[in-house]
Design an enzyme around this catalytic site. Structure first.
Site, short mmCIF file in Angstrom:
data_model
loop_
_atom_site.label_atom_id
_atom_site.label_comp_id
_atom_site.label_asym_id
_atom_site.label_seq_id
_atom_site.Cartn_x
_atom_site.Cartn_y
_atom_site.Cartn_z
N SER A 120 0.93 -1.29 0.10
CA SER A 120 -0.31 0.05 -0.20
C SER A 120 0.90 1.24 0.10
CB SER A 120 -0.89 0.07 1.24
OG SER A 120 -1.50 1.20 1.37
N TYR B 188 -1.65 -1.14 10.41
CA TYR B 188 -1.68 -1.25 9.03
C TYR B 188 -0.14 -0.76 8.50
CZ TYR B 188 -3.86 -0.66 4.28
OH TYR B 188 -4.32 -0.71 3.40
#
Length: 274
Positions: free
Chosen positions: A145, A158
């Site tokens: 990401s 995350y």
């Protein structure tokens, strides 16, 4: 049509078998659809069987439910794919999620869940697949990401997990390149997925924004392309990375964020002067 492998590969693309984790929705579903359309034989896995079956209905994919953060499940999924198709050539480690709090707000269970979802799934999937990947000169794409390169607010687990995926990509590429296994990471920015839609809904409510579309516009207003991506755009990049067109690319981090990462944040106030 089969690709011309020459000295680069061993099999035409339409003989290859790909496993996509987190293959039921979002980027994973788009990857499965794209690779199946190009003639690859597909298997999809994830913890929820219903969305996997939806993808299978469109693509003919083999559905193999499992929790890829569990070593036994990971081995079982790989074994079932190989038993069904006779081989495995490509792994797209796309499963992820969890980890939306600051470090001080993250308890031990949340931390463990985040690392399992974002890092351990990829580690255990690829580890279980390595015998097949080395046998078949395979390829891996690990979906990280933009959070694997930068830190957003309140997403500690995350962010750490997605950063670690880039390290996993590099160590796999270094160790298994001599066996002709290629491993690359993809770092998307905002993509219209069910998870992102849910985030936009929450953002819209918190910010008093009228709609999810307006929320997407707000979070991409400083992105050079001024929009989020579609999952199919990420699928096209994965398709390139697993093909022989990318035969000399390994250990790379491909950023697909509409240009967000090139923006110099301290200069943003100057845009209002333009």
């Amino acid at each position: 049509m089969p690709e011309n492998h020459g000295a680069k590969g061993t099999d035409p693309i339409d003989r290859k078998v790909a496993l996509i984790t987190g293959g039921g929705t979002g980027i994973g579903a788009a990857v499965a659809t794209r690779l199946a359309a190009d003639g690859l034989r597909i298997a999809v896995t994830g913890r929820r069987e219903a969305p996997l079956k939806d993808v299978a209905g469109r693509t003919g994919a083999l559905v193999v439910p499992g929790d890829m953060a569990d070593s036994d499940d990971a081995r079982s999924v790989i074994d079932q794919v190989v038993a069904h198709y006779g081989r495995l050539d490509i792994v797209v480690a796309n499963a992820g999620g969890h980890g939306f709090s600051t470090v001080g707000e993250t308890d031990d269970r949340s931390w463990s869940d985040s690392l399992n979802a974002n890092l351990t799934t990829a580690f255990k999937t690829v580890r279980a697949a390595l015998p097949e990947l080395t046998r078949n000169r395979g390829s891996v794409v690990i979906v990280s990401s933009l959070a694997g390169l930068f830190a957003g607010p309140g997403v500690a687990g995350y962010t750490v997990g997605k950063h670690a995926l880039i390290g996993l990509t590099k160590t796999l590429a270094r160790d298994y390149g001599p066996a002709n296994v290629r491993v690359n990471a993809l770092c998307p920015g905002w993509v219209r997925t069910p998870m992102a839609d849910a985030e936009m809904g929450e953002f819209a409510r918190a910010a008093g924004i009228a709609s999810r579309e307006e929320a997407y516009g707000r979070v991409t207003e400083h992105v050079p392309l001024r929009r989020p991506a579609q999952p199919e755009e990420m699928a096209s990049i994965v398709r390139f990375l697993v093909s022989d067109e990318a035969s000399y690319i390994t250990g790379s981090t491909i950023v697909a964020d509409g240009g967000a990462h090139i923006v110099d944040l301290p200069t943003l106030p100057f845009e209002a002067m333009g």
